[in-house]
Structure formats: C-alpha cells, structure tokens
Design a protein around this motif. Structure first.
Motif, PDB file in Angstrom:
ATOM      1  N   ARG A  27     -11.539  -7.362  68.844  1.00  0.00           N
ATOM      2  CA  ARG A  27     -11.023  -5.749  68.370  1.00  0.00           C
ATOM      3  C   ARG A  27     -12.144  -5.010  68.044  1.00  0.00           C
ATOM      4  NH1 ARG A  27      -7.268  -8.366  63.694  1.00  0.00           N
ATOM      5  NH2 ARG A  27      -5.669  -9.415  65.203  1.00  0.00           N
ATOM      6  N   GLY A  43      -4.843  -6.165  63.726  1.00  0.00           N
ATOM      7  CA  GLY A  43      -5.758  -5.360  64.124  1.00  0.00           C
ATOM      8  C   GLY A  43      -5.371  -3.863  64.041  1.00  0.00           C
ATOM      9  N   VAL A  44      -4.034  -3.743  63.902  1.00  0.00           N
ATOM     10  CA  VAL A  44      -3.524  -2.182  63.838  1.00  0.00           C
ATOM     11  C   VAL A  44      -4.152  -1.603  62.835  1.00  0.00           C
ATOM     12  CG1 VAL A  44      -1.752  -0.589  63.775  1.00  0.00           C
ATOM     13  CG2 VAL A  44      -1.286  -2.876  64.688  1.00  0.00           C
ATOM     14  N   VAL A  45      -4.887  -0.438  63.201  1.00  0.00           N
ATOM     15  CA  VAL A  45      -5.811   0.333  62.063  1.00  0.00           C
ATOM     16  C   VAL A  45      -5.026   1.527  61.646  1.00  0.00           C
ATOM     17  CG1 VAL A  45      -7.817   1.344  61.685  1.00  0.00           C
ATOM     18  CG2 VAL A  45      -7.511  -0.106  63.824  1.00  0.00           C
ATOM     19  N   ARG A  54      -4.195   5.297  60.081  1.00  0.00           N
ATOM     20  CA  ARG A  54      -4.694   6.457  60.687  1.00  0.00           C
ATOM     21  C   ARG A  54      -4.517   7.633  59.595  1.00  0.00           C
ATOM     22  NH1 ARG A  54      -1.769   6.546  66.140  1.00  0.00           N
ATOM     23  NH2 ARG A  54      -0.281   5.654  64.952  1.00  0.00           N
ATOM     24  N   ASP A  93       2.032   3.319  61.512  1.00  0.00           N
ATOM     25  CA  ASP A  93       0.846   2.600  61.602  1.00  0.00           C
ATOM     26  C   ASP A  93       0.908   1.008  61.616  1.00  0.00           C
ATOM     27  OD1 ASP A  93      -0.874   4.440  62.061  1.00  0.00           O
ATOM     28  OD2 ASP A  93      -1.518   4.771  59.960  1.00  0.00           O
ATOM     29  N   VAL A  94       2.281   0.235  62.243  1.00  0.00           N
ATOM     30  CA  VAL A  94       2.158  -0.916  62.345  1.00  0.00           C
ATOM     31  C   VAL A  94       1.989  -1.455  63.759  1.00  0.00           C
ATOM     32  CG1 VAL A  94       3.834  -1.206  60.307  1.00  0.00           C
ATOM     33  CG2 VAL A  94       4.647  -0.543  62.459  1.00  0.00           C
ATOM     34  N   GLY A  95       1.897  -0.741  64.775  1.00  0.00           N
ATOM     35  CA  GLY A  95       1.559  -0.846  65.982  1.00  0.00           C
ATOM     36  C   GLY A  95       2.888  -0.467  66.995  1.00  0.00           C
ATOM     37  N   LYS A  96       3.749   0.149  66.636  1.00  0.00           N
ATOM     38  CA  LYS A  96       4.834   0.376  67.323  1.00  0.00           C
ATOM     39  C   LYS A  96       4.818   0.717  68.807  1.00  0.00           C
ATOM     40  CE  LYS A  96       6.731   3.507  64.552  1.00  0.00           C
ATOM     41  NZ  LYS A  96       6.082   3.222  63.697  1.00  0.00           N
ATOM     42  N   SER A  97       4.072   1.800  68.953  1.00  0.00           N
ATOM     43  CA  SER A  97       3.724   2.272  70.330  1.00  0.00           C
ATOM     44  C   SER A  97       2.840   1.230  70.963  1.00  0.00           C
ATOM     45  CB  SER A  97       2.860   3.332  70.189  1.00  0.00           C
ATOM     46  OG  SER A  97       3.100   4.238  69.115  1.00  0.00           O
ATOM     47  N   THR A  98       2.199   0.466  70.489  1.00  0.00           N
ATOM     48  CA  THR A  98       1.236  -0.553  70.908  1.00  0.00           C
ATOM     49  C   THR A  98       2.402  -1.567  71.466  1.00  0.00           C
ATOM     50  OG1 THR A  98      -0.529  -0.061  69.698  1.00  0.00           O
ATOM     51  CG2 THR A  98      -0.619  -2.245  70.865  1.00  0.00           C
ATOM     52  N   GLU A 114      -8.426 -12.441  70.300  1.00  0.00           N
ATOM     53  CA  GLU A 114      -8.778 -11.025  70.760  1.00  0.00           C
ATOM     54  C   GLU A 114     -10.087 -10.537  69.884  1.00  0.00           C
ATOM     55  OE1 GLU A 114      -4.813  -8.850  69.976  1.00  0.00           O
ATOM     56  OE2 GLU A 114      -5.713  -8.364  68.085  1.00  0.00           O
ATOM     57  N   SER A 121       0.517  -6.735  63.986  1.00  0.00           N
ATOM     58  CA  SER A 121      -0.979  -7.281  64.165  1.00  0.00           C
ATOM     59  C   SER A 121      -2.024  -6.716  62.983  1.00  0.00           C
ATOM     60  CB  SER A 121      -1.313  -6.875  65.684  1.00  0.00           C
ATOM     61  OG  SER A 121      -2.985  -7.042  65.683  1.00  0.00           O
ATOM     62  N   LYS A 180      -9.361   2.710  69.302  1.00  0.00           N
ATOM     63  CA  LYS A 180      -9.086   1.467  68.570  1.00  0.00           C
ATOM     64  C   LYS A 180      -8.520   0.371  69.649  1.00  0.00           C
ATOM     65  CE  LYS A 180      -7.883   4.145  64.800  1.00  0.00           C
ATOM     66  NZ  LYS A 180      -9.198   4.681  64.666  1.00  0.00           N
ATOM     67  N   ALA A 200      -7.856  -3.747  71.307  1.00  0.00           N
ATOM     68  CA  ALA A 200      -7.992  -5.026  71.290  1.00  0.00           C
ATOM     69  C   ALA A 200      -7.870  -5.738  72.628  1.00  0.00           C
ATOM     70  CB  ALA A 200      -6.863  -5.687  70.481  1.00  0.00           C
TER      71      ALA A 200
HETATM   72  P1  ADP Z   1       2.280   3.145  65.459  1.00  0.00           P
HETATM   73  O1  ADP Z   1       3.091   3.507  66.723  1.00  0.00           O
HETATM   74  O2  ADP Z   1       3.073   2.167  64.521  1.00  0.00           O
HETATM   75  O3  ADP Z   1       2.019   4.303  64.477  1.00  0.00           O
HETATM   76  P2  ADP Z   1       0.018   2.305  67.119  1.00  0.00           P
HETATM   77  O4  ADP Z   1       0.791   1.275  68.071  1.00  0.00           O
HETATM   78  O5  ADP Z   1      -0.007   3.625  67.758  1.00  0.00           O
HETATM   79  O6  ADP Z   1       1.049   2.263  65.861  1.00  0.00           O
HETATM   80  O7  ADP Z   1      -1.127   1.760  66.673  1.00  0.00           O
HETATM   81  C1  ADP Z   1      -2.140   2.271  65.767  1.00  0.00           C
HETATM   82  C2  ADP Z   1      -3.414   2.225  66.293  1.00  0.00           C
HETATM   83  O8  ADP Z   1      -3.938   0.677  66.226  1.00  0.00           O
HETATM   84  C3  ADP Z   1      -3.757   2.552  67.646  1.00  0.00           C
HETATM   85  O9  ADP Z   1      -4.928   3.191  67.883  1.00  0.00           O
HETATM   86  C4  ADP Z   1      -3.782   1.181  68.480  1.00  0.00           C
HETATM   87  O10 ADP Z   1      -4.662   1.351  69.552  1.00  0.00           O
HETATM   88  C5  ADP Z   1      -4.505   0.337  67.441  1.00  0.00           C
HETATM   89  N1  ADP Z   1      -4.005  -1.125  67.572  1.00  0.00           N
HETATM   90  C6  ADP Z   1      -2.908  -1.687  67.760  1.00  0.00           C
HETATM   91  N2  ADP Z   1      -3.183  -3.035  67.939  1.00  0.00           N
HETATM   92  C7  ADP Z   1      -4.281  -3.082  67.650  1.00  0.00           C
HETATM   93  C8  ADP Z   1      -5.087  -4.554  67.794  1.00  0.00           C
HETATM   94  N3  ADP Z   1      -4.568  -5.633  67.881  1.00  0.00           N
HETATM   95  N4  ADP Z   1      -6.415  -4.391  67.625  1.00  0.00           N
HETATM   96  C9  ADP Z   1      -7.014  -3.239  67.335  1.00  0.00           C
HETATM   97  N5  ADP Z   1      -6.294  -1.978  67.362  1.00  0.00           N
HETATM   98  C10 ADP Z   1      -5.082  -1.965  67.410  1.00  0.00           C
END
Ligand code: ADP
Length: 430
Positions: A21, A284-286, A288, A124-129, A19, A282, A62, A64
C-alpha cells in the motif's frame, strides 16, 4: 536502493496474497510516484500490471498492489507512506466475484438475467474500490457488466452532482480507471442526495429503467448484470434511498461494507430473496478529509474540461445570450403544505423546473446541458428525466448586455439550449 532517473527507488518483494500500500503526497508541489512490476504477477484494484512498464501516480493517490502469486515491484519517488500488508480481505472479495460469476453462468443457462449488485456502506470504506474490482474481475472473464454510479459526491464516471451508468468493456486502466465512453448521465445538481431526495430517487429509477431496457435488447448486458455504487449516507432518507434503489433495480445481492447495523437493517427491510452480505473493509482504505473530497471533486471537473495526464483538451470560451438559452433550477424551495396550490404535493415542488434569470450569482456555477430537443420541452418526459449531453461553466455574467461567458468543451454554438444549474461551482485557475 539504487536511484533511477535521479529518484529514490525502493524494491518490495511481496509474498503471495499480500499487498503493497502506498500514498502519494497531496498538493500541487507533490512529486509523483512510479510503480514498476519486476517479476511475478500483480494487480491494482483488479487490473493486472504489465511487467517493466512504469505506472505513474499523481498527488493524493492511494494505491494497493496486490499479488495472488507473489511478485517484486519497484517504487520510484518518495511516497508519503509505503508498507506491505498480509491482512487483506481480497480473498473474500474474490469469492464474492466467484459467487456472482456462478449467478451469471446460471443466468446464461436458464435464459435469465445476471446479478444486480448494490454496494453500500458509510464513506471511506472502499465502496468504489470494491465496485472497480468486481467489474474488473467480471470483464476479465469476458462479461460486460454495467457500472451504476449513484455517488453524487464522488462520481467515478462523470462530474460531481450527477448519477450515471457506464457499460464496462475492458478492465480499468491502472492509472486512469475505467474508460469513460458514452456514459448515460443525469443531472442531480448537488453533492449530497439530501438536498433533493425526491429527485435523487427519481433519477435512480430512471437509471434502473434505462438499464432494464438495455438488458432487453442486449443479452450480454443482461447476463453481465450491474454493480451499483452508492453514497455513504446510510441513515434516515439516505437509508430509504438505498431501499428504494434495491427495489427499483430489483437487486439480487447487497454487499454491505463494514457496517453491521446497516447490514441488519437491510436484511430486515429487503425481501427475503435478496442476498445481503456483510464484508469487511480493507485496512488500506484511507479516510479522506472534507478538503480532500472537495479537491477530488474540483479535479474531476478540471479533467472534464482540460483532460487528464497524457490527454489534454483545449476548452472554448464564448459568449451566450440569455435570450438564446433557457436556464432552470430543479426544485422550488419547499413551502408549507397549506400554501401549496390545490392538487399539488411537495413531491411536485421538488421535481419542478424553476426558470432562472441569470444574475451575477450564477458566475462559476456548473450548468448541465440537457439533451432534450429544443422545442421538445414538456413533451413525453419531464426534462428532469432526460440525460444530459455535457457541462459548461459560467465564467462571467453581464446583466447589462444580457450575455454570459461560458467555458465549454466544444466550440460554439451550444448543442442544446436547455441548461440546468448545479449548486457546484468551479473556479478556473488556469
Ligand atoms: P468509498 O467509495 O467507500 O468512499 P473508496 O473506494 O473511494 O471509498 O476508497 C477510498 C480511498 O482508499 C481511495 O483513494 C482508494 O484508492 C483507497 N484504497 C482503497 N483500498 C485500498 C487499499 N487496499 N490500500 C490502499 N488504499 C486503498
């Protein structure tokens, strides 16, 4: 790297299962970044990209771009960072989808209900994603899953301070996310469940009940199941709220992102038939910052009133007389048990509607407009358990003339007259 439209342009050739990013700078002055798929197949969080279409990402994005087969893409503009990673958990996420899809198939065969999935983990572990990907994959194979949004801090569905449910009928738009039509939204009033955990749990139960009712009359919704996104608060009452959610929704699967202790606790505390699965986050998760989260919340409210990208809304500003509305705050301040009136418990105080007389301090607060019928107050259900039909912001309070000015998405008059105060404020800088 030939510049296009006078912008920097960088081409990336991605091998299969890798991917790209990238992050777009945040701040008002930041330049947006455009993404274009040149060849091959690629997706952004489970939504497929069309070839030769320019996708525009604004400040703070952010993203991917993942490819199962390999692809080439161009990035126009100056992303803050852009790199290719071979190390992603996407195969595990896809396998998770495949397992859920098996459960849906079985549900279909045996006239049962489809999987109810709760996604948990710290912030910030990418739950929503992950929720977005699983919903996208499900809807791409013809399912109609429901997104249940319990993250009151960063709701993907409505304004902050709410919990909601949304039927997913098509994949998320690459730039804008899921189309939000007719969501079911409840007022919570603040950005962390801890401010009123009783109310939070109550609303979780309301959503579960509404979802179950829908499943009874809609077979596709039942088979599609739901994906529940939760808050990042995983200790103490936050943890208890997760256990409560699992029980009230009768979840079948819990996906724990990157938190071994939470995984073990849930395995211990949930009934044995609930499958608890630990998944890596992932890389990639940033993360915040607090400010970043606050900006996102602000942006979400701004979008509610002013629209997003191509679609501009023109909100209305008008005066509302105090005497024409009833304003409540949910939850009386807690008082010592010994001081509670006979027969009343702390639970009651947390769910109590406290009438509020508007004062200057109401200025800039977001108010939910309850969908309760005027005159139907105190009927079957408590107002707390009734969905909201929209939001307004108080922009000015005149205690002398007993009038307040509000920002509203629709022209006067207010559709309903019962208003609930949020802790959340919005300063309209337009
Ligand atoms: P959470 O719900 O756990 O707080 P999010 O799913 O909102 O986390 O993810 C946090 C940020 O990371 C979002 O801005 C999302 O777009 C970004 N993100 C998630 N996965 C990746 C990835 N593989 N590469 C780059 N950015 C990512």
């Amino acid at each position: 790297d030939a510049p296009a439209n006078g912008k920097d342009c960088t081409r990336f050739d991605l091998e299969k299962e890798t991917e790209l990013r990238f992050e777009v700078e945040s701040g008002e002055a930041a330049e947006q970044v455009e993404l274009e798929l040149l060849s091959g197949l690629a997706e952004v969080f489970g939504s497929e990209l069309n070839r030769n279409k320019k996708y525009v990402f604004g400040p703070g994005s952010k993203i991917a771009v993942f490819t199962w087969q390999g692809c080439s893409v161009n990035l126009h503009g100056k992303p803050e960072v852009a790199y290719v990673s071979k190390d992603t958990p996407m195969l595990l996420y896809l396998n998770t989808h495949a397992a859920l899809e098996q459960m849906r198939k079985q549900a279909e065969r045996e006239n049962e209900r489809g999987p109810r999935v709760m996604v948990v983990g710290p912030t910030d572990v990418g739950k929503s994603t992950v929720c977005r990907m699983l919903l996208n994959y499900a809807v791409r194979v013809g399912r109609r899953p429901t997104l249940v949004e319990l993250d009151v801090g960063q709701s993907g569905v409505s304004v902050p301070g709410t919990v909601s449910a949304l039927c997913i009928e098509r994949p998320a738009d690459v730039e804008e996310g899921f189309s939000v039509q007719a969501p079911l939204v409840y007022h919570f009033g603040s950005t962390t469940p801890g401010t009123n955990i009783k109310l939070y749990n109550k609303l979780t139960s309301c959503l579960a009940e509404m979802f179950s009712q829908r499943c009874e009359v809609n077979r596709k919704a039942s088979v599609g199941g739901c994906i529940i996104n939760t808050c990042g608060w995983v200790k103490g009452s936050g943890y208890q709220a997760l256990v409560h959610c699992a029980s009230t929704f009768q979840v079948d699967v819990v996906l724990v992102l990157d938190h071994e202790r939470l995984y073990n606790e849930l395995k211990r505390d949930l009934p044995h038939f609930v499958r608890v699965v630990l998944l890596p986050k992932s890389g990639g998760v940033v993360e915040r910052s607090k400010e970043c989260r606050r900006d996102t919340r602000d942006e979400k409210i701004r979008e509610y009133f002013y629209g997003f990208r191509g679609v501009s809304y023109y909100p209305f500003s008008y005066e509302v007389r105090f005497s024409d509305v009833r304003i409540y705050k949910i939850g009386a301040p807690s008082i010592p048990d010994s001081c509670l009136p006979l027969g009343m418990s702390q639970d009651d105080t947390q769910l109590k509607l406290v009438p509020v007389t508007p004062g200057r301090d109401l200025t800039y607060h977001v108010l939910s407009v309850s969908s309760v019928d005027d005159g139907d107050e105190g009927a079957r259900k408590s107002i707390v358990e009734i969905p909201v039909c929209g939001f307004i912001v108080v922009t000015f309070v005149d205690t002398q003339t007993q009038v307040m000015k509000v920002l509203s998405p629709a022209p006067r008059p207010l559709p309903r007259h019962t208003l609930l105060i949020m802790d959340i404020r919005f300063m309209d800088m337009k």
